[in-house]
Design a protein around this motif. Structure first.
Motif, PDB file in Angstrom:
ATOM      1  N   VAL A 257      -5.107 -15.134   3.477  1.00  0.00           N
ATOM      2  CA  VAL A 257      -4.115 -14.360   2.735  1.00  0.00           C
ATOM      3  C   VAL A 257      -4.776 -13.658   1.549  1.00  0.00           C
ATOM      4  N   GLU A 258      -5.720 -14.351   0.910  1.00  0.00           N
ATOM      5  CA  GLU A 258      -6.429 -13.756  -0.230  1.00  0.00           C
ATOM      6  C   GLU A 258      -7.217 -12.519   0.203  1.00  0.00           C
ATOM      7  N   ASP A 259      -7.859 -12.592   1.367  1.00  0.00           N
ATOM      8  CA  ASP A 259      -8.591 -11.432   1.884  1.00  0.00           C
ATOM      9  C   ASP A 259      -7.649 -10.255   2.114  1.00  0.00           C
ATOM     10  N   LEU A 260      -6.469 -10.562   2.657  1.00  0.00           N
ATOM     11  CA  LEU A 260      -5.497  -9.509   2.930  1.00  0.00           C
ATOM     12  C   LEU A 260      -5.040  -8.836   1.642  1.00  0.00           C
ATOM     13  N   LYS A 261      -4.883  -9.620   0.579  1.00  0.00           N
ATOM     14  CA  LYS A 261      -4.490  -9.069  -0.721  1.00  0.00           C
ATOM     15  C   LYS A 261      -5.580  -8.145  -1.269  1.00  0.00           C
ATOM     16  N   VAL A 262      -6.844  -8.570  -1.115  1.00  0.00           N
ATOM     17  CA  VAL A 262      -7.959  -7.722  -1.568  1.00  0.00           C
ATOM     18  C   VAL A 262      -7.950  -6.404  -0.790  1.00  0.00           C
ATOM     19  N   LEU A 263      -7.729  -6.494   0.511  1.00  0.00           N
ATOM     20  CA  LEU A 263      -7.689  -5.294   1.345  1.00  0.00           C
ATOM     21  C   LEU A 263      -6.584  -4.349   0.862  1.00  0.00           C
ATOM     22  N   GLU A 264      -5.417  -4.912   0.594  1.00  0.00           N
ATOM     23  CA  GLU A 264      -4.277  -4.103   0.151  1.00  0.00           C
ATOM     24  C   GLU A 264      -4.578  -3.365  -1.144  1.00  0.00           C
ATOM     25  N   GLU A 265      -5.286  -4.021  -2.056  1.00  0.00           N
ATOM     26  CA  GLU A 265      -5.561  -3.439  -3.373  1.00  0.00           C
ATOM     27  C   GLU A 265      -6.659  -2.392  -3.343  1.00  0.00           C
ATOM     28  N   THR A 266      -7.463  -2.348  -2.277  1.00  0.00           N
ATOM     29  CA  THR A 266      -8.635  -1.465  -2.276  1.00  0.00           C
ATOM     30  C   THR A 266      -8.493  -0.249  -1.363  1.00  0.00           C
ATOM     31  N   ILE A 267      -7.380  -0.121  -0.666  1.00  0.00           N
ATOM     32  CA  ILE A 267      -7.132   1.039   0.190  1.00  0.00           C
ATOM     33  C   ILE A 267      -6.253   2.018  -0.582  1.00  0.00           C
ATOM     34  N   ARG A 268      -6.754   3.231  -0.831  1.00  0.00           N
ATOM     35  CA  ARG A 268      -6.052   4.185  -1.680  1.00  0.00           C
ATOM     36  C   ARG A 268      -5.915   5.546  -0.998  1.00  0.00           C
ATOM     37  N   GLY A 269      -4.796   6.209  -1.280  1.00  0.00           N
ATOM     38  CA  GLY A 269      -4.602   7.544  -0.729  1.00  0.00           C
ATOM     39  C   GLY A 269      -3.698   8.379  -1.601  1.00  0.00           C
ATOM     40  N   GLN A 270      -3.738   9.675  -1.378  1.00  0.00           N
ATOM     41  CA  GLN A 270      -2.845  10.597  -2.077  1.00  0.00           C
ATOM     42  C   GLN A 270      -2.489  11.728  -1.131  1.00  0.00           C
ATOM     43  N   GLU A 271      -1.212  12.134  -1.162  1.00  0.00           N
ATOM     44  CA  GLU A 271      -0.732  13.194  -0.276  1.00  0.00           C
ATOM     45  C   GLU A 271       0.319  14.019  -0.997  1.00  0.00           C
ATOM     46  N   LEU A 272       0.174  15.339  -0.924  1.00  0.00           N
ATOM     47  CA  LEU A 272       1.058  16.250  -1.640  1.00  0.00           C
ATOM     48  C   LEU A 272       2.402  16.438  -0.957  1.00  0.00           C
ATOM     49  N   LYS A 273       2.406  16.656   0.355  1.00  0.00           N
ATOM     50  CA  LYS A 273       3.640  17.024   1.049  1.00  0.00           C
ATOM     51  C   LYS A 273       4.520  15.801   1.311  1.00  0.00           C
ATOM     52  N   PRO A 274       5.825  15.940   1.071  1.00  0.00           N
ATOM     53  CA  PRO A 274       6.732  14.785   1.185  1.00  0.00           C
ATOM     54  C   PRO A 274       6.770  14.138   2.571  1.00  0.00           C
ATOM     55  N   LEU A 275       6.812  14.957   3.630  1.00  0.00           N
ATOM     56  CA  LEU A 275       6.946  14.382   4.970  1.00  0.00           C
ATOM     57  C   LEU A 275       5.728  13.560   5.384  1.00  0.00           C
ATOM     58  N   PRO A 276       4.489  14.092   5.294  1.00  0.00           N
ATOM     59  CA  PRO A 276       3.330  13.252   5.616  1.00  0.00           C
ATOM     60  C   PRO A 276       3.223  12.034   4.701  1.00  0.00           C
ATOM     61  N   PHE A 277       3.572  12.197   3.416  1.00  0.00           N
ATOM     62  CA  PHE A 277       3.542  11.060   2.485  1.00  0.00           C
ATOM     63  C   PHE A 277       4.458   9.947   2.978  1.00  0.00           C
ATOM     64  N   MET A 278       5.673  10.305   3.363  1.00  0.00           N
ATOM     65  CA  MET A 278       6.618   9.322   3.864  1.00  0.00           C
ATOM     66  C   MET A 278       6.073   8.620   5.109  1.00  0.00           C
ATOM     67  N   LEU A 279       5.510   9.392   6.027  1.00  0.00           N
ATOM     68  CA  LEU A 279       4.984   8.808   7.253  1.00  0.00           C
ATOM     69  C   LEU A 279       3.754   7.942   6.977  1.00  0.00           C
ATOM     70  N   CYS A 280       2.954   8.323   5.975  1.00  0.00           N
ATOM     71  CA  CYS A 280       1.772   7.530   5.615  1.00  0.00           C
ATOM     72  C   CYS A 280       2.169   6.162   5.074  1.00  0.00           C
ATOM     73  N   VAL A 281       3.126   6.143   4.147  1.00  0.00           N
ATOM     74  CA  VAL A 281       3.588   4.866   3.580  1.00  0.00           C
ATOM     75  C   VAL A 281       4.096   3.959   4.694  1.00  0.00           C
ATOM     76  N   THR A 282       4.887   4.522   5.589  1.00  0.00           N
ATOM     77  CA  THR A 282       5.436   3.743   6.698  1.00  0.00           C
ATOM     78  C   THR A 282       4.326   3.236   7.611  1.00  0.00           C
ATOM     79  N   ASN A 283       3.355   4.082   7.872  1.00  0.00           N
ATOM     80  CA  ASN A 283       2.226   3.712   8.725  1.00  0.00           C
ATOM     81  C   ASN A 283       1.477   2.513   8.143  1.00  0.00           C
ATOM     82  N   LEU A 284       1.202   2.544   6.845  1.00  0.00           N
ATOM     83  CA  LEU A 284       0.469   1.446   6.200  1.00  0.00           C
ATOM     84  C   LEU A 284       1.288   0.166   6.162  1.00  0.00           C
TER      85      LEU A 284
END
Length: 520
Positions: A257-284
Motif C-alpha cells: 500500500v505504501e508503494d501505491l501511495k508513492v506512485l500516486e504522489e509522483t505521477i503528474r499531468g496538466q491538460e488545458l481542454k476540459p473534455l480531455p482533462f475530465m477523461l484523464c482524471v477518470t482514466n487515472l
C-alpha cells in the motif's frame, strides 16, 4: 495493471493484503462479475443513437462531452463504493444525494422533467461549487481536498446539453450495463475513449490527436520510469502516457500500500481542454490512482524563470500539441530570444526547464520542430546544449491516421550534458503495407528490432548517426534524411500541402515580427 476484479478476489495490486471480510463484502456486492464484459463499442454506439433523439444535443462534440461527464460520475461512484468497502473511514466528497447510486442506478428511478430539473438545478450547481476543504471547514483551515478540487474543476468546464429527461433516463440505464470495477479488460477505458475519439474527428476545434497505444508503451518502456521518480506529462490529454508509466512502475516496483501511495504522489499531468482533462482524471482513477495529481490549465501560462528545482521531475513523457498557436500573450512568459506562437516549440522549452539534471525524456515532435530558422533554430540550439539528444526515431506520416498525416518523430534525451551525436532510426512500414490506418494501426511488436538494437548500436540501411559538428554546420537542423536511401520524388496529400502552406505562413509571420522588433 489489472483493474479490480472482485470475482477473482483481487481487490488490490500484487503484494497488497486486504482483509478477507472486505473481499467477501466486495464479492457480494459485485455478483456476476465473471460475466463477460459487454461490447464497449456497441454500448457507446447505442448511447449515441439514443442521444441523437434529444434536440438539445447538436453534433459529435456535445454528445461526447455529455457522455463524458456521465461516465465520469458513474466511475467515481463505482470507485467510491469500492473504497467504502475497503475502509470503514472512507467518505466520498460527493454528497450522498448527488452520487450516481442515489439518482441514476435504479432503472425505474427519477425520470422525465424531474430528472432534467435535478441535473440542471441541483447536481451541476452543487458539483461546480463543491466544498474543497477538508472536514467541511468553510475557511479552509483544514487544507484542500484534492479529490474535491478535481471533481469541481471537471464540472466547472462541463455542460448538460440534453433537454429530454426521459431520454436522459434511457442513456443512464444503458450506462449502467457497464460495471467498471468488475471489468476483466484492463483497457476498458481506453476502448471507450477510442470509440469516442473516432467521432471527434469531425468535431472541429474539440478534436484531439490520439497517440497510438503502441507508441506510448514503447516510449515508456525505453525510458523506464521507476517507483519514487517524479513523472510528468505537461500536455497529458486523456492520460495515455501517465497510465503507461503507472503500468510500467506497478509491474516492477509496487508491492505494498505504501508503494501505491508513492506512485500516486509522483505521477503528474496538466491538460488545458476540459473534455480531455475530465477523461484523464477518470482514466487515472480507473488505474487505482485514488486522487490523480492532474491540473486543469495551460502548462505554458507560467513564467519560464519561475520554474525552479522544486518543480523539476525525473521523467517526462509527452506528445505536446503541435500545428497550432498558443493563447494570446503566453509567449511573453519566455525569454525574448525564444518567443514564438508555435505550441510545440514552447512546450519543448518548457520540458527542458522542467527536467532535472540527469532526468530523461521521450517526446513526440513533428518534422516542423526539427528544422527552421530564427527562433526555431535558437530553441534547437538551446535543446542540444542543455540536453543529450541521443536518439531520434523517425515515424512514417501515417502513424497518427486517421487523425493527422503529419510526419512525426520520437525524441529520446537526458538533461545535464550537451549532445555529441544523434542516432537516427527510420521506422519502416510492415512489408506489403503502404500506410497505417484506422483498421491497420501501428503495432508494438514492430518496435522489437529497436529494443534489441538499443544497447548495441550499429549503423545499417535504416540506422545512421550524425555528429554535433555536422548539426552545427547545418544550423542545428535535426531533420536529417536517411543517407542510405536515395530520395525519390514524392506526392503530397491535400492535408500535407495545407500543413506546409500553414507552416510557410507562420514562418513568414515570425520573420516579420522579428524584423519589426529589430526596427523598434
Amino acid at each position: 495493471m489489472k483493474l479490480l476484479n472482485a470475482s477473482e478476489g483481487k481487490a488490490s495490486p500484487p503484494g497488497i493484503n486486504v482483509e478477507t471480510d472486505d473481499l467477501d463484502n466486495l464479492n457480494h456486492c459485485t455478483q456476476g462479475a465473471k460475466t463477460k464484459m459487454p461490447n464497449i463499442a456497441g454500448i457507446i454506439k447505442s448511447l449515441q443513437n439514443i442521444m441523437r433523439k434529444d434536440q438539445g444535443v447538436s453534433g459529435d462534440a456535445q454528445r461526447i462531452e455529455q457522455l463524458g461527464w456521465m461516465i465520469t460520475l458513474k466511475i467515481l461512484d463505482d470507485k467510491d463504493a469500492e473504497l467504502e468497502l475497503l475502509s470503514d473511514d472512507y467518505v466520498s466528497v460527493i454528497p450522498s444525494e448527488l452520487q450516481w447510486r442515489s439518482w441514476a442506478a435504479d432503472s425505474e428511478g427519477i425520470t422525465g422533467d424531474a430528472l432534467k430539473d435535478f441535473i440542471d438545478n441541483r447536481l451541476f450547481p452543487a458539483l461546480q461549487n463543491l466544498d474543497v476543504s477538508f472536514g467541511g471547514d468553510s475557511d479552509g483551515t483544514s487544507g484542500v481536498n484534492r479529490r474535491a478540487v478535481l471533481i469541481r474543476d471537471i464540472f466547472s468546464g462541463t455542460n448538460n446539453y440534453m433537454k429530454n429527461g426521459t431520454i436522459i433516463r434511457q442513456v443512464v440505464n444503458k450506462l449502467n450495463e457497464i460495471d467498471f470495477n468488475a471489468s476483466e479488460d484492463r483497457h476498458t477505458f481506453g476502448d471507450i475513449y477510442e470509440s469516442l475519439l473516432r467521432d471527434l474527428q469531425s468535431a472541429g476545434n474539440y478534436g484531439e490527436f490520439y497517440t497510438p497505444r503502441a507508441v506510448t508503451e514503447i516510449m515508456t518502456e525505453i525510458v523506464n520510469p521507476r517507483l519514487g521518480e517524479k513523472v510528468l506529462d505537461p500536455a497529458c490529454g486523456t492520460g495515455g502516457f501517465l497510465t503507461s508509466a503507472i503500468e510500467n512502475i506497478r509491474k516492477q516496483d509496487v508491492h505494498s500500500v505504501e508503494d501505491l501511495k508513492v506512485l500516486e504522489e509522483t505521477i503528474r499531468g496538466q491538460e488545458l481542454k476540459p473534455l480531455p482533462f475530465m477523461l484523464c482524471v477518470t482514466n487515472l482513477i480507473l488505474h487505482d490512482i485514488e486522487v490523480p495529481n492532474v491540473v486543469n490549465g495551460d502548462s505554458l501560462n507560467r513564467e519560464y524563470t519561475s520554474i525552479g528545482e522544486r518543480d523539476r521531475v525525473d521523467v517526462i513523457l509527452a506528445n505536446p500539441p503541435f500545428g497550432a498557436s498558443v493563447t494570446d500573450g503566453v509567449e511573453t512568459n519566455y525569454p525574448a530570444q525564444f518567443r514564438t506562437t508555435e505550441s510545440a516549440d514552447l512546450f519543448l522549452l518548457l520540458m527542458i526547464r522542467c527536467l532535472k539534471n540527469g532526468g530523461r525524456a521521450a517526446i513526440v515532435l513533428p518534422d516542423g520542430s526539427l528544422t527552421g530558422d530564427g527562433v526555431k533554430q535558437r530553441i534547437r540550439e538551446e535543446f542540444l546544449t542543455q540536453c543529450n539528444v541521443h536518439t531520434i526515431v523517425r515515424l512514417p506520416n501515417s502513424v497518427f491516421q486517421p487523425y493527422a498525416s503529419v510526419a512525426t518523430n520520437l525524441l529520446f534525451f537526458t538533461k545535464g550534458e550537451p549532445t555529441r551525436e544523434i542516432w537516427y532510426w527510420e521506422h519502416k512500414l510492415p512489408e506489403g503495407q503502404k500506410s497505417y490506418s484506422k483498421t491497420k494501426p501501428i503495432q508494438k511488436s514492430e518496435f522489437d528490432p529497436l529494443k534489441k538494437w538499443w544497447n548495441s548500436r550499429t549503423e545499417n540501411a535504416q540506422i545512421w548517426k550524425v555528429s554535433i559538428e555536422t548539426l552545427k554546420e547545418n544550423g542545428f537542423n535535426l531533420d536529417i534524411k536517411n543517407p542510405f536511401v536515395k530520395e525519390e520524388e514524392t506526392s503530397s496529400t491535400t492535408a500535407e500541402l495545407l500543413q506546409m502552406l500553414d507552416d510557410s505562413f507562420r514562418k513568414s509571420s515570425e520573420l516579420l515580427s522579428e524584423l519589426k522588433n529589430a526596427l523598434e
